[in-house]
Design an enzyme around this catalytic site. Structure first.
Site, PDB file in Angstrom:
ATOM      1  N   GLU A  11       0.739  -1.236  -0.127  1.00 33.03           N
ATOM      2  CA  GLU A  11      -0.044  -0.009  -0.023  1.00 33.03           C
ATOM      3  C   GLU A  11       0.882   1.383  -0.001  1.00 33.03           C
ATOM      4  O   GLU A  11       0.634   2.055   1.038  1.00 33.03           O
ATOM      5  CB  GLU A  11      -1.003  -0.055   1.214  1.00 33.03           C
ATOM      6  CG  GLU A  11      -2.043  -1.003   1.399  1.00 33.03           C
ATOM      7  CD  GLU A  11      -2.892  -1.213   2.232  1.00 33.03           C
ATOM      8  OE1 GLU A  11      -2.761  -0.290   3.250  1.00 33.03           O
ATOM      9  OE2 GLU A  11      -3.822  -1.901   2.053  1.00 33.03           O
TER      10      GLU A  11
ATOM     11  N   GLU B  45      -5.411  -8.451   0.798  1.00 35.45           N
ATOM     12  CA  GLU B  45      -6.157  -8.178   1.992  1.00 35.45           C
ATOM     13  C   GLU B  45      -7.309  -8.047   1.958  1.00 35.45           C
ATOM     14  O   GLU B  45      -7.894  -7.134   0.962  1.00 35.45           O
ATOM     15  CB  GLU B  45      -5.244  -6.883   2.724  1.00 35.45           C
ATOM     16  CG  GLU B  45      -4.072  -7.073   3.395  1.00 35.45           C
ATOM     17  CD  GLU B  45      -3.456  -5.706   3.870  1.00 35.45           C
ATOM     18  OE1 GLU B  45      -4.244  -5.067   4.580  1.00 35.45           O
ATOM     19  OE2 GLU B  45      -2.295  -5.645   4.272  1.00 35.45           O
TER      20      GLU B  45
HETATM   21  C1  BGC Z   1      -2.843  -2.359   6.118  1.00 34.92           C
HETATM   22  C2  BGC Z   1      -2.667  -3.335   7.444  1.00 34.92           C
HETATM   23  C3  BGC Z   1      -3.757  -2.695   8.419  1.00 34.92           C
HETATM   24  C4  BGC Z   1      -5.108  -3.044   7.549  1.00 34.92           C
HETATM   25  C5  BGC Z   1      -6.346  -2.658   8.422  1.00 34.92           C
HETATM   26  C6  BGC Z   1      -4.140  -2.085   5.434  1.00 34.92           C
HETATM   27  O1  BGC Z   1      -4.132  -0.854   4.999  1.00 34.92           O
HETATM   28  O2  BGC Z   1      -2.016  -3.058   4.761  1.00 34.92           O
HETATM   29  O3  BGC Z   1      -1.457  -3.103   7.650  1.00 34.92           O
HETATM   30  O4  BGC Z   1      -3.639  -3.411   9.509  1.00 34.92           O
HETATM   31  O5  BGC Z   1      -5.172  -2.255   6.454  1.00 34.92           O
HETATM   32  O6  BGC Z   1      -6.355  -1.228   8.891  1.00 34.92           O
END
Ligand code: BGC
Length: 448
Positions: free
Chosen positions: A175, A358
């Site tokens: 990111e 993610e």
């Molecule tokens: C990040 C994580 C974070 C998650 C939830 C993402 O932007 O890569 O490190 O914990 O979001 O906020």
């Protein structure tokens, strides 16, 4: 114990054979043990110690103590039946001062982790940079300094020299958009700078570092290479020309600034874009072919025209009509389907296969009287997002993987320990791990 069918009566659809199911974590959020193996300080060690930066005043010094408990965490990962585990490597463990030869003790830990995963039948997916820049590099300007890109490639080379024969997928950066905006734009993340649109060099130098690292990884490893970008489909609120201009500006900044140049299109006309930092040849380095585009998705963003005199060319507005997570983020699986379709339409033949690197949500999960943690909202969240991915595949978008954020409850950056994203509950004082009902649900989904 199974929670299957408790929430959704519609059976989940089948996914293509070989689809990669996984879970994600990151080093500073789970490892703890920041003082062992000769690790140097990172910008997050520094930032977390500054008064008022982290809501509960905590640091990542202990986090989930994963550096010592990794064998238990591998067993939890393998117990899910996932085919992949995405973790990040702490640059300050590999190069404590941000430059120079590799610190063997730091790499030894990842060596054991990778071997443990492979022995458990899980593919190691390694992110090289998940925001924990060595502090000495920040002291020299951090990602505002072009030299950091070269340092990053050197670190990629050292890491791949040790792990390149076993890591199955490399992810260069996590990111870069969020790191630029929160870390350098508005200062709510490390390193805490408030440059607003003067932070564009951070975008360019991260992308340049990515491109140089791709070359370094290719020289040492035959494994696939990716980047994990954050995306948020824009929901235009209001219907004036000014609203349209604002929505386009935000979309260019969040969704295109870090993807157009990667896929060979050069920079879009995004707020803050400054051609002065782009040197001849940089765009070719940045556009080095990648094998996978990592997509991190949490929610869409509502945008309308800014008030007169605003320093921003858009205004963010909360989106009504969605359930909300403990972060107050809207739960919008349709946004994931829309986003995947948008990437496909936008980049067509230039788009490599996508893996959702993610996807997840925070809720205030508490153990019940029997010590079990039931998290029906997370099951509903994941169910919706998995279906959205399936629909996107049906519509022709090449999606080949889905990783849940996160395996464990962990240290959520500026939110400290107050936001729980895990499939596994962590009781921080005892470090006891308890799989939540969403863990069982995800395991059952993969088995099917
Ligand atoms: C990040 C994580 C974070 C998650 C939830 C993402 O932007 O890569 O490190 O914990 O979001 O906020």
């Amino acid at each position: 114990m199974s929670w299957e069918g408790e929430l959704t009566t519609v059976p989940l659809p089948d996914f293509p054979a070989g689809f990669r199911w996984g879970v994600s974590t990151s080093a500073y959020q789970i490892e703890g043990a920041t003082g062992v193996d000769g690790r140097g300080p990172s910008i997050w060690d520094t930032f977390a110690r500054e008064p008022g930066r982290i809501v509960d005043g905590s640091t990542g010094d202990e986090a989930c103590d994963h550096r010592h408990r990794y064998a238990e965490d591998i067993a939890l990962t393998a117990g899910l039946g996932v085919s992949a585990y995405r973790f990040s490597i702490a640059w300050p463990r590999v190069q404590p001062g941000g430059a120079g030869p590799a610190n063997a003790a730091g790499l030894d830990f990842y060596d054991r982790l990778v071997d443990g995963l492979l022995a458990a039948g899980v593919d190691p997916v390694a992110t090289l940079f998940h925001w924990d820049l060595p502090q000495p590099l920040e002291d020299a300007g951090g990602w505002l300094n072009r030299d950091t890109a070269a340092r990053f490639a050197e670190y990629a080379d050292l890491t791949a020299a040790r792990l390149g024969d076993r890591v199955k997928l490399w992810i260069t950066l996590n990111e870069p958009f969020i790191h630029m905006t929160l870390g350098y734009g508005i200062g709510t993340h490390a390193p805490g700078r408030m440059l607003l649109f003067d932070s564009f060099p951070v975008a360019h130098h991260q992308l340049l570092g990515h491109g140089l690292a791709v070359a370094a990884l290719r020289a040492r490893s035959t494994s696939e290479v990716a980047i994990a970008n954050n995306y948020s489909p824009v929901r235009q609120v209001g219907d004036t020309d000014a609203d349209r201009v604002a929505a386009r500006a935000y979309d260019a900044l969040h969704n295109r600034l870090f993807t157009d140049p990667l896929l060979g299109r050069g920079y879009p006309d995004a707020p803050g874009f400054d051609p002065a930092v782009v040197r001849d040849g940089d765009l070719d380095v940045i556009a080095a072919p990648i094998d996978v585009l990592g997509v991190n998705y949490y929610n869409p963003t509502g945008i309308r025209a800014p008030e007169e005199g605003s320093p921003l060319p858009f205004e963010m507005v909360p989106l009504d009509g969605y359930p909300r997570t403990a972060f107050d983020w809207p739960v919008a699986p349709d946004g994931l389907r829309e986003l995947l379709g948008q990437l496909h339409d936008r980049y067509r033949d230039a788009l490599p296969p996508i893996q959702v690197t993610e996807s997840g949500c925070a809720y205030d999960d508490v153990p019940d009287a029997d010590g079990r943690v039931h998290d029906p909202e997370r099951i509903a969240y994941l169910d919706g997002h998995v279906r959205a991915v399936h629909e996107a595949i049906g519509a022709g978008v090449p999606v080949t993987g889905y990783f849940v954020w996160s395996l464990l409850d962990n240290w959520e950056w500026a939110e400290g320990f107050t936001k729980r994203f895990g499939l596994v509950h962590v009781d921080y004082p005892t470090q006891r791990r308890t799989p939540k009902s969403s863990y069982t649900w995800f395991r059952d989904l993969i088995r099917r």
